[in-house]
Design an enzyme around this catalytic site. Structure first.
Site, PDB file in Angstrom:
ATOM      1  CG  HIS A  37      41.705  43.421  35.500  1.00  0.00           C
ATOM      2  ND1 HIS A  37      41.071  43.293  34.299  1.00  0.00           N
ATOM      3  CD2 HIS A  37      40.965  42.722  36.393  1.00  0.00           C
ATOM      4  CE1 HIS A  37      39.999  42.517  34.443  1.00  0.00           C
ATOM      5  NE2 HIS A  37      39.909  42.169  35.714  1.00  0.00           N
ATOM      6  CD  GLU A  57      32.378  44.169  40.776  1.00  0.00           C
ATOM      7  OE1 GLU A  57      31.298  43.964  40.170  1.00  0.00           O
ATOM      8  OE2 GLU A  57      33.374  43.435  40.638  1.00  0.00           O
ATOM      9  CD  GLN A 114      38.813  39.409  42.688  1.00  0.00           C
ATOM     10  OE1 GLN A 114      38.396  39.135  41.569  1.00  0.00           O
ATOM     11  NE2 GLN A 114      38.630  38.632  43.730  1.00  0.00           N
ATOM     12  CG  PHE A 115      41.586  44.028  39.620  1.00  0.00           C
ATOM     13  CD1 PHE A 115      42.953  44.084  39.372  1.00  0.00           C
ATOM     14  CD2 PHE A 115      40.977  42.788  39.733  1.00  0.00           C
ATOM     15  CE1 PHE A 115      43.693  42.922  39.245  1.00  0.00           C
ATOM     16  CE2 PHE A 115      41.717  41.626  39.601  1.00  0.00           C
ATOM     17  CZ  PHE A 115      43.076  41.684  39.354  1.00  0.00           C
ATOM     18  CB  ALA A 116      41.522  50.447  41.632  1.00  0.00           C
ATOM     19  CG  ASP A 117      41.182  48.594  36.760  1.00  0.00           C
ATOM     20  OD1 ASP A 117      41.709  49.124  35.784  1.00  0.00           O
ATOM     21  OD2 ASP A 117      41.827  48.101  37.707  1.00  0.00           O
ATOM     22  CG  PHE A 118      36.390  45.499  39.282  1.00  0.00           C
ATOM     23  CD1 PHE A 118      36.896  45.574  37.992  1.00  0.00           C
ATOM     24  CD2 PHE A 118      36.530  44.303  39.968  1.00  0.00           C
ATOM     25  CE1 PHE A 118      37.531  44.491  37.408  1.00  0.00           C
ATOM     26  CE2 PHE A 118      37.160  43.212  39.382  1.00  0.00           C
ATOM     27  CZ  PHE A 118      37.667  43.302  38.111  1.00  0.00           C
TER      28      PHE A 118
END
Lengths: 319, 340, 612
Positions: B143, B74, B96-100
């Site tokens: 996630h 990321e 891939q996920f906003a959390d990242f």
């Protein structure tokens, strides 16, 4: 690039010398100012490392991209930035390239000369440099991105992510590590399991080149070769220039942690002397005098320039 | 900033009913066709077409150089996008996920948000970071988050939170054409939702224009993303109880069309903000503050919040739903508020 | 002998004022026992002794200002006490206490000769293997309590080394706790003789951190130390409750750090209960002690020139809404009509709020006696009746006196309609007139009041007078104005007696022949604005009562009813929205509402016989 002596080579060496000695005068002028006047930020001196900085950048073309490191002004000056905006940034003047926003020594930039700046968090240039190179690859503009970093920043995880992707994609990027042995108070030898940063290159499938950082022309040649390789589409190269940190992490750092014999004034294997050896004395003296004058005038001009107006605070947040 | 709600950026276009995912895919394809500088990178976006299928077919059309699969990296995806923007391209990257965004926090909050500023305005960073966001059903605490408020808090980032297919497409096209970095929070729970989308290459929804999703007179409810539909459903339940709810979807949080919200509150005299993100220091707090700064003397009641719990999100889908506002909770809160 | 120093009571606090001495000279003090009270601009707090012994001097009088770090009091420690108590001791008479170290005197810088070598170290005291010389309360700088819940700290850095001169209040080391990192100031002046703990050591609160002696010598090793050489009770002195005692049962030592008032905030994860939150919020309306109005109502009141203080709030918790303000603004300042009635018997019919007496209009008056700005508006001056003026005075006084609050319930009068019809049909057979709904409500109200006596009462701040009978006032709209005759002993009356009593009173009022007793001693009032069509009925309390029941018009409304099979449906029902306005000084909303619900329950369930 070749190592053949000849008129071009001689002219190149003199140009490298001129830039190195100019930066040396600049280093000394800044140190003098910081010692006498102090200033708001931290000056991270690059004295003793000017040779490798100028040598490497001299191998770049005008439209190649530069991400410099935080030790000194040699990179940017060698890329063609005038001294006054650099001093202006240092002194927080409106005449600085960042108009007072960057301050200190961390940030300066010149979009027209493709000096792309630096992040305050060391190691951010790895991923950004790889991205810039990816853009060049996409656009097919033939440009190469050169990223400087220190042995300290070589510990950042961004190195891994950037080096891996750059190598997989064969991006036109050259990484130049200025290994001066010290990351602030941390000895490189205590922070690396291998003797050299360049030892890590094979794991990423790229060449790792070790070069004497005090030998500006050797750095130039190694860089030129790496740039050629990158431009040919063969991917990144990691160059490790061995050098020495002459001063503290910042000017004024008393370095209580330091146990290697460095006095802070004497520069072993001084790149200025090495480059000067092949230049006739009278020519060299002429270059020196001109460089000194140039530095003095630029520094005085920067000192005389106004500080940034508060209105700049609200400028440049958004495009 | 306009106080007139804008529904579409075009007039006379024919609406089709397509999915939120399809709308995003169309926006990407259209903008890549329009401007060769636009390219994409991210994990699994090329050969697979994205884990949520958003980028399906794009690598086939635009080739592996413009739709690039990256490693799990990321910091490179975002930091590389920043560097690529400096070299004159327009990267649209996907985490891939906003959390990242936390794994690329330095790159997002320092490089994207500040590079232009730190370097005296010499550069622009037209980068879009697409962030599949929110609760989708059992994805777990790392996630499923709604992190848009965190993005709001750091100056230099624009923040979009589309709730409908039409806005997903129109806002994404606006984001790609925007010279500033945009964090584009797509709601994963809306990917399968369908809605009318104008048939036009120029369907661009300007940033900073709220949408009045339902007109009403008694209570203004501000909601984003998945919560817009729930607020609308709650409004339908409340109407026969004599509470006529106006639902406003700001569509972008930076810039925030506070004018439309204030104008509504000046008519309804009551405001409730609904967000999926945790209650504490969410964007509801910001909107509540701005509204009382602007329209305190229009208020009949305190500004109310219906929010996600101040907990991590449990992985169990049922527990997870209990952690975010439901239609029932919005109804209950509106009824309680009506007692004031 | 040791000093109790003025501790730093807050980051920015530099001094404090002694507000009271809790220990007098001669009083024994324990470690942690308060000796005086000190007020600063931040906090008022008790200062706890850092040493055990006997208070020998209060160094500041009450109201004197003490600087942080300065000695507040002198305490003779066990050792000091031992000295005079043992006059046989050779050195005792010479200098019992004063020379013992801690005086913040010039002798801070020690004579270099007095440390380093110890030429005349007392041979009697074996230097090394002696019991820890340490716990000599006079010299110990103990680990202070750095926060309410702090029990220990870690020495992070020594700022003074052995041999360094130390002043009172001078930092000797840095200590880190889980709450704060702070410097520990010396409570003793002299020379640092010993660091009792190394950097990194964890030290319990109350344990000695360091010894500071006058000459830097360890007490037991120093014959030159001023206290008598009898200072040998080293081993036993550990048992004395000196500051050093690390015994877990020992009271916590030294308020050297700021004492935080109140409990710190806690993390309380849990679901957000919207209903409870709204209820909590509304409860604050009654507690506010001032007119509470929604922001929008405030602005409207300002725009319309309505005084919020004169309004009865109909919003949640009784706060003033925009509608309340609007109603108040629309009500003409002078309304009704005529004649006289005894003062205390007047009560209001509707949500009244007519301003009264001294400031009749609440608007600036011009010199011609007209409201400023109204000079060119045609008008007709109608003299007010006495009853109007009495009503006006009474209303404002009641509003000013009582904390008005209104609670309302909807009552389905379907059953009562049927009951009343049957009873009236029966009465018709006997040639008697029809009963209105009012006596039925009055009957149910009396029954409920018997079970809720606090509403049939008078509030006098110190006491609540529960009246032993219900004297029911009935507000009556007469051609001459509002009057409130009283039915005495209404709790003993049937619905029919009540109905006839009301009819009688009304007739007498209309005929203008009421007697003085007809208005006296009311204990509860029913107002009936429904008779003129009001749909809600908050009212102003008829002093000195504590509550008034408002009876608006009965409205036919769509209503959810449960069918015999348990299914629900919507039916048209006659609904009465009863409003009970009560004095929140005398009782709480829940009490009032319970009474009101009780009335409603009776009206919804009582059969004919229940009203008799």
């Amino acid at each position: 690039m070749t190592n053949d002596p000849g008129p071009d080579r001689e002219q190149l060496e003199r140009e490298v010398y001129r830039k190195v000695v100019t930066i040396r005068f600049a280093e000394l002028r800044i140190r003098d100012h910081v010692e006498k006047e102090g200033f708001g930020g931290f000056w991270h001196p690059g004295i003793g490392q000017e040779g490798l900085q100028v040598g490497a950048v001299s191998a770049m073309q005008d439209d190649d991209y530069l991400y410099y490191a935080h030790r000194g002004l040699g990179y940017a000056f060698a890329k063609g930035m005038p001294l006054e905006p650099l001093f202006g940034d240092l002194l927080g003047r409106a005449s600085g390239s960042t108009r007072g926003k960057g301050g200190g020594t961390v940030h300066f930039a010149d979009a027209s000369r493709h000096v792309l700046g630096q992040g305050g968090t060391l190691g951010s240039s790895f991923v950004m440099g790889a991205g810039t190179a990816a853009a060049s690859q996409l656009l097919g503009d033939g440009r190469v991105t050169v990223v400087f970093f220190g042995d300290g920043a070589s510990g950042r995880g961004t190195w891994h992510e950037a080096a891996l992707q750059a190598s997989v994609w064969k991006l036109p990027v050259v990484w130049i590590c200025e290994n001066n042995g010290w990351a602030l108070s941390a000895r490189f030898t205590e922070q690396s399991p291998t003797e050299h940063v360049a030892d890590r290159a094979p794991a990423y499938g790229m060449p790792g080149v070790i070069v004497d950082g005090q030998d500006a022309m050797a750095v130039h040649d190694a860089t030129a070769e790496a740039i050629d390789r990158a431009r040919r589409g063969e991917g990144p190269t990691l160059i490790e220039a061995k050098t020495l940190r002459i001063r503290g992490h910042y000017e004024g750092d008393r370095q209580p942690y330091r146990d290697d014999p460095v006095l802070g004034d004497e520069i072993p294997n001084d790149p200025v002397h090495r480059l000067g050896e092949s230049i006739p004395d009278d020519v060299r003296r002429g270059i020196d005098a001109e460089a000194r004058t140039q530095v003095e005038q630029a520094f005085d001009a920067a000192l005389a320039a106004p500080r940034a107006d508060r209105s700049v605070i609200f400028e440049d947040v958004w495009a | 900033m306009t106080t007139t709600p804008v529904t579409t950026g075009t007039t006379g276009a024919t609406d089709r009913v397509i999915g939120y995912s399809r709308a995003i895919n169309e926006a990407l394809a259209e903008e890549m066709r329009r401007d060769e500088r636009v390219w994409m990178m991210g994990q699994d976006i090329g050969r697979l077409g994205g884990v949520f299928g958003l980028t399906r077919g794009l690598q086939e059309e635009f080739g592996p150089m413009r739709v690039r699969d990256t490693a799990i990296n990321e910091t490179f995806i975002v930091g590389g996008a920043a560097g690529a923007a400096l070299a004159g391209t327009i990267p649209v990257v996907e985490l891939q996920f906003a959390d990242f965004l936390f794994t690329a926090a330095d790159e997002i909050f320092h490089k994207l948000a500040k590079w232009r500023y730190m370097h005296g305005g010499q550069f622009t960073l037209p980068v879009v970071v697409r962030l599949p966001s929110g609760v989708v059903g059992g994805a777990g605490a790392e996630h499923s988050q709604s992190l848009e408020t965190i993005a709001m808090h750091v100056p230099g980032l624009k923040v979009a939170v589309p709730a409908t297919p039409s806005d997903a497409k129109g806002l994404l096209k606006a984001a790609i054409r925007d010279p500033d970095p945009v964090l584009f929070f797509e709601h994963k729970g809306l990917y399968r939702v369908k809605g009318p989308v104008p048939e036009s290459d120029e369907h661009v929804v300007p940033f900073g224009s709220a949408r009045v999703a339902r007109a009403g007179n008694d209570l203004t409810v501000v909601a984003t993303g998945l919560m817009v539909d729930r607020a609308l459903a709650a409004a339908e339940q409340l109407a026969p109880q004599g509470i006529d709810v106006e639902v406003i979807d700001p569509r972008t949080l930076v810039p925030l069309d506070i004018d439309t919200i204030v104008a509504s509150v000046e008519r309804t005299h009551r405001l409730m903000v609904v967000h999926e993100a945790s209650r504490t220091a969410g964007f509801g707090a910001e909107i509540a503050t701005q509204v009382q700064e602007r329209a305190f003397f229009s208020l009949d009641a305190p500004v109310w919040r219906v929010c996600g719990t101040d907990t991590p999100l449990p992985q169990d889908p049922e527990l997870e739903q209990a952690c975010i506002p439901s239609t029932d909770e919005i109804v209950a809160a509106a009824r309680a508020l009506a007692a004031i | 002998m040791a000093h109790v120093l003025m501790p730093r009571l807050g980051v920015s606090v530099t001094e404090g004022t002694v507000s009271a001495w809790l220990k007098q000279v001669g009083d024994p003090v324990e470690v942690g026992e308060p000796i005086c009270e000190v007020a600063t601009d931040k906090v008022d707090t008790e200062i706890e002794s850092t040493v055990a012994g006997v208070l020998t001097e209060q160094l500041y009088a009450v109201d004197e200002v003490v600087e942080v770090g300065a000695p507040l009091a002198t305490v003779a420690t066990a050792d000091d006490a031992a000295a005079p108590a043992a006059p046989a001791a050779p050195a005792a008479p010479a200098a019992p206490a004063p020379p013992a170290a801690p005086e913040p005197t010039p002798s801070i810088v020690p004579d270099p000769a007095s440390y380093g070598d110890e030429p005349d170290a007392a041979p009697a005291a074996p230097p090394a293997d002696a019991a820890p010389p340490a716990d000599d309360g006079r010299y110990a700088v103990v680990m202070p309590r750095l926060g309410v819940s702090v029990t220990e700290g870690t020495v992070s850095t020594w700022l003074k080394q052995v041999g360094d001169p130390v002043e009172l209040g001078e930092p000797i080391c840095e200590v880190a706790t889980d709450k704060v990192d702070t410097e520990i100031e010396s409570t003793v002046a002299g020379v640092l003789a010993e660091q009792r703990h190394a950097e990194g050591d964890v030290v319990l609160v109350g344990e000695p951190l360091a010894l500071v002696t006058p000459d830097g010598a360890l007490p037991s090793a120093s014959a030159a130390a001023p206290p008598p050489p009898v200072a040998q009770p080293a081993p036993t002195s550990t048992a004395v409750p000196v500051a050093a005692a690390p015994a877990p049962s020992a009271p916590p030592a030294v308020p050297a750090g700021p004492t935080v008032p109140g409990a710190p905030a806690e993390l309380r994860p849990g679901p957000f209960d919207h209903t409870a939150a709204v209820e909590r919020l509304l409860a604050t309306v009654a507690r506010a002690g001032r007119p509470v109005a929604a922001p929008s109502a405030r602005r409207l009141a300002a725009d319309l020139g309505v005084d919020l203080a004169g309004l009865t709030g109909t919003g949640g918790g009784g706060h003033v809404t925009r509608a309340d303000v609007q109603r108040a603004a629309e009500r003409p300042p002078a309304a009704a009509a005529a004649p006289a009635a005894p003062a205390a018997s007047v009560a209001p019919p509707a949500p009244a709020a007519a301003p009264a007496a001294p400031e009749p209009t609440g608007h600036p008056m011009g010199s011609d006696g007209l409201p400023l700005g109204y000079e060119d508006v045609p008008y007709d001056a109608v003299p007010t009746s006495r009853i109007r003026r009495v009503t006006a005075e009474h209303m404002t006084r009641s509003r000013r006196t009582a904390a008005h609050m209104t609670t309302e319930v909807d009552v389905d009068l379907g059953l009562l309609t049927d009951v009343r019809a049957r009873l009236n049909a029966h009465r018709a057979t006997q040639g008697r007139g029809k009963l209105s709904f009012l006596p039925f409500v009055a009957r149910a109200t009396c029954a409920a009041l018997l079970e809720h006596p606090d509403l049939n009462a008078t509030f006098e701040t110190e006491r609540l007078l529960r009246w032993g009978e219900i004297n029911l006032g009935i507000a009556v709209d007469t051609p001459r104005g509002l009057m409130v005759p009283v039915l005495r002993g209404a709790e003993r009356m049937t619905v029919e007696t009540l109905g006839e009593g009301i009819t009688d009173l009304a007739a007498r009022l209309r005929d203008g022949k009421p007697g003085p007793d007809d208005f006296r001693a009311g204990t509860f009032t029913i107002s009936n604005p429904g008779s003129v069509g009001a749909v809600s009925a908050p009212a102003i309390i008829n002093q000195p009562q504590v509550a008034i029941l408002g009876m608006p018009t009965i409205q036919r409304r769509p209503w959810v009813v449960r069918l015999a099979d348990g299914q629900e449906t919507i039916a048209i029902r006659p609904i009465l929205r009863l409003a009970l306005t009560f004095d929140h000084r005398a009782l709480d909303g829940a009490d009032a509402t319970r009474c009101l619900v009780d009335i409603g329950r009776r009206l919804e369930t009582w059969d004919v016989d229940d009203y008799r």
